[in-house]
Design an enzyme around this catalytic site. Structure first.
Site, short mmCIF file in Angstrom:
data_model
loop_
_atom_site.label_atom_id
_atom_site.label_comp_id
_atom_site.label_asym_id
_atom_site.label_seq_id
_atom_site.Cartn_x
_atom_site.Cartn_y
_atom_site.Cartn_z
N TYR A 109 10.52 112.45 82.58
CA TYR A 109 12.30 112.67 81.97
C TYR A 109 13.09 111.44 81.99
O TYR A 109 13.28 111.45 83.27
CB TYR A 109 12.49 113.94 81.93
CG TYR A 109 13.71 115.21 81.62
CD1 TYR A 109 13.55 115.41 80.43
CD2 TYR A 109 14.54 114.40 82.74
CE1 TYR A 109 14.54 116.16 79.93
CE2 TYR A 109 15.99 115.44 81.29
CZ TYR A 109 15.41 116.38 80.80
OH TYR A 109 17.17 116.63 78.95
N SER B 106 5.00 114.40 84.93
CA SER B 106 6.29 115.14 84.24
C SER B 106 5.99 115.44 83.18
O SER B 106 4.68 116.16 82.11
CB SER B 106 7.28 114.63 85.16
OG SER B 106 8.35 115.23 85.12
N GLN B 107 7.67 114.68 82.98
CA GLN B 107 7.99 115.33 81.21
C GLN B 107 6.32 114.43 79.97
O GLN B 107 5.88 114.86 79.57
CB GLN B 107 8.74 114.93 80.39
CG GLN B 107 9.38 114.46 78.88
CD GLN B 107 10.48 113.04 78.63
OE1 GLN B 107 11.55 113.80 78.45
NE2 GLN B 107 10.29 112.56 79.24
N ASP C 148 5.67 122.07 94.35
CA ASP C 148 6.61 121.47 93.80
C ASP C 148 8.12 122.52 92.28
O ASP C 148 7.39 122.92 92.13
CB ASP C 148 5.79 121.35 92.19
CG ASP C 148 6.65 119.98 90.88
OD1 ASP C 148 7.63 119.77 90.79
OD2 ASP C 148 5.74 119.62 90.62
N HIS D 64 7.43 117.14 93.44
CA HIS D 64 6.83 116.77 92.64
C HIS D 64 6.44 115.27 92.12
O HIS D 64 5.94 114.91 90.77
CB HIS D 64 7.70 117.15 91.02
CG HIS D 64 8.06 117.04 89.97
ND1 HIS D 64 7.54 117.53 88.96
CD2 HIS D 64 8.74 115.59 89.00
CE1 HIS D 64 7.05 116.95 87.83
NE2 HIS D 64 8.09 115.85 87.75
#
Length: 328
Positions: free
Chosen positions: A92, A187-188, A273, A302
């Site tokens: 992101y 992640s994203q 996370d 994360h």
């Protein structure tokens, strides 16, 4: 960050019901058909580079609605014949950056395509090169609430379509073996990889790393971190919008894409996370249609497994590809 989610034993069996619209499949079939109908062949420009052992190509391909999307395509300089390919999506706020920042897959003998994320690239890293030319209604700063009152206008409709057409583009390139393509991202990028794997047939595997964009209603209520908090802050102003917002998000939930996956997955989760809560990652993994192997990083936030996890991915992908190699 201490453990804040379900106990590990409960996480491993966590399989919640997630809202799924009746027209989910029709929505995505129509979306992809419209963009594929106007897609042009990808354009590659070979770059002079100090990377003597890797060929670097600047790529522009057709994404959502034919919009031009940038990417990097890296292949080993001594490659002969079509190579297995890895399509990677970004986290992101980041852009595609510079080609020398992403060498692991090409250095391991793969064709590697790294997709820029439209409209992003200015929050961290070394930048991106793909605008998002589509406007939206009122939204909270960031990307999570852009067009959130209508699935047809939602930002991630465009991003997920770009992701699918990136696979189409790679499959059209002579250096890549169209029958041996995997998707990955963190992640994203992990959430995008889940979406691509649910929308593209014939992939050999997917490797979502600490994936975002899963189990939205739980995520929004469980973590106080961005980007999910963008939705919270939007709803704190638009107080009556929650039913509409969560209906839109149901078209983009990684759990619903995992239910439609046709290739195996290797999924990582970090049990501390606070950005992508572990229960939301397990929700997608435990709904996976083909089967997802989950790698836990118990004491990580994360960042997950970072370089350690890439080694797990490389070993897993080699194993996935080994039956194909044995017959060719």
């Amino acid at each position: 960050m201490p453990f804040f989610d379900l106990p590990a034993a409960e996480l491993r069996g966590f399989r919640p019901e997630v809202a799924e619209p009746d027209d989910f499949d029709a929505f995505w079939a129509e979306t992809l058909a419209e963009s594929r109908a106007v897609a042009q062949p990808p354009r590659l420009t070979r770059l002079d580079s100090p990377l003597a052992l890797v060929e670097v190509y600047d790529v522009e391909f057709s994404g959502y609605a034919g919009d031009p999307v940038k990417g990097w395509f890296l292949v080993p300089a001594d490659a002969s014949g079509p190579l297995p390919a890895v399509v990677e999506y970004n986290g992101y706020g980041g852009g595609r950056g510079l080609p020398h920042e992403r060498l692991q897959w090409a250095a391991s003998g793969y064709a590697h395509f790294f997709m820029d994320t439209r409209g992003q690239g200015s929050a961290w890293g070394t930048g991106g090169g793909t605008p998002d030319p589509h406007g939206t209604g009122p939204s909270f700063p960031g990307f999570m609430t852009r067009g959130i009152h209508d699935p047809a206008e939602y930002y991630y409709r465009r991003v997920f379509t770009d992701a699918v057409l990136a696979v189409d583009a790679v499959r059209s390139l002579p250096a890549a073996d169209e029958t041996r393509v995997a998707v990955t991202g963190g992640s994203q990028g992990g959430g995008i990889a889940l979406a691509a794997a649910g929308l593209v047939d014939g992939l050999v595997g997917a490797m979502p790393d600490v994936p975002f964009l899963c189990c939205f209603e739980r995520s929004v209520g469980l973590t106080d971190r961005d980007p999910y908090q963008e939705i919270v802050r939007y709803l704190s102003i638009h107080r009556d919008a929650a039913p509409t917002v969560f209906r839109t998000l149901s078209y983009f939930d990684g759990v619903n894409f995992a239910k439609r996956a046709s290739a195996p997955a290797l999924v990582s989760v970090a049990l501390m996370d606070p950005v992508c809560p572990p229960s939301t990652v397990y929700a997608a993994a435990n709904h996976h249609a083909v089967g997802a192997e989950v790698v836990e990083y118990a004491f990580n936030e994360h960042e997950g497994g970072q370089g350690v996890h890439w080694e797990r991915q490389a070993a897993w992908l080699a194993e996935v590809l080994s039956p194909w190699s044995a017959t060719h």
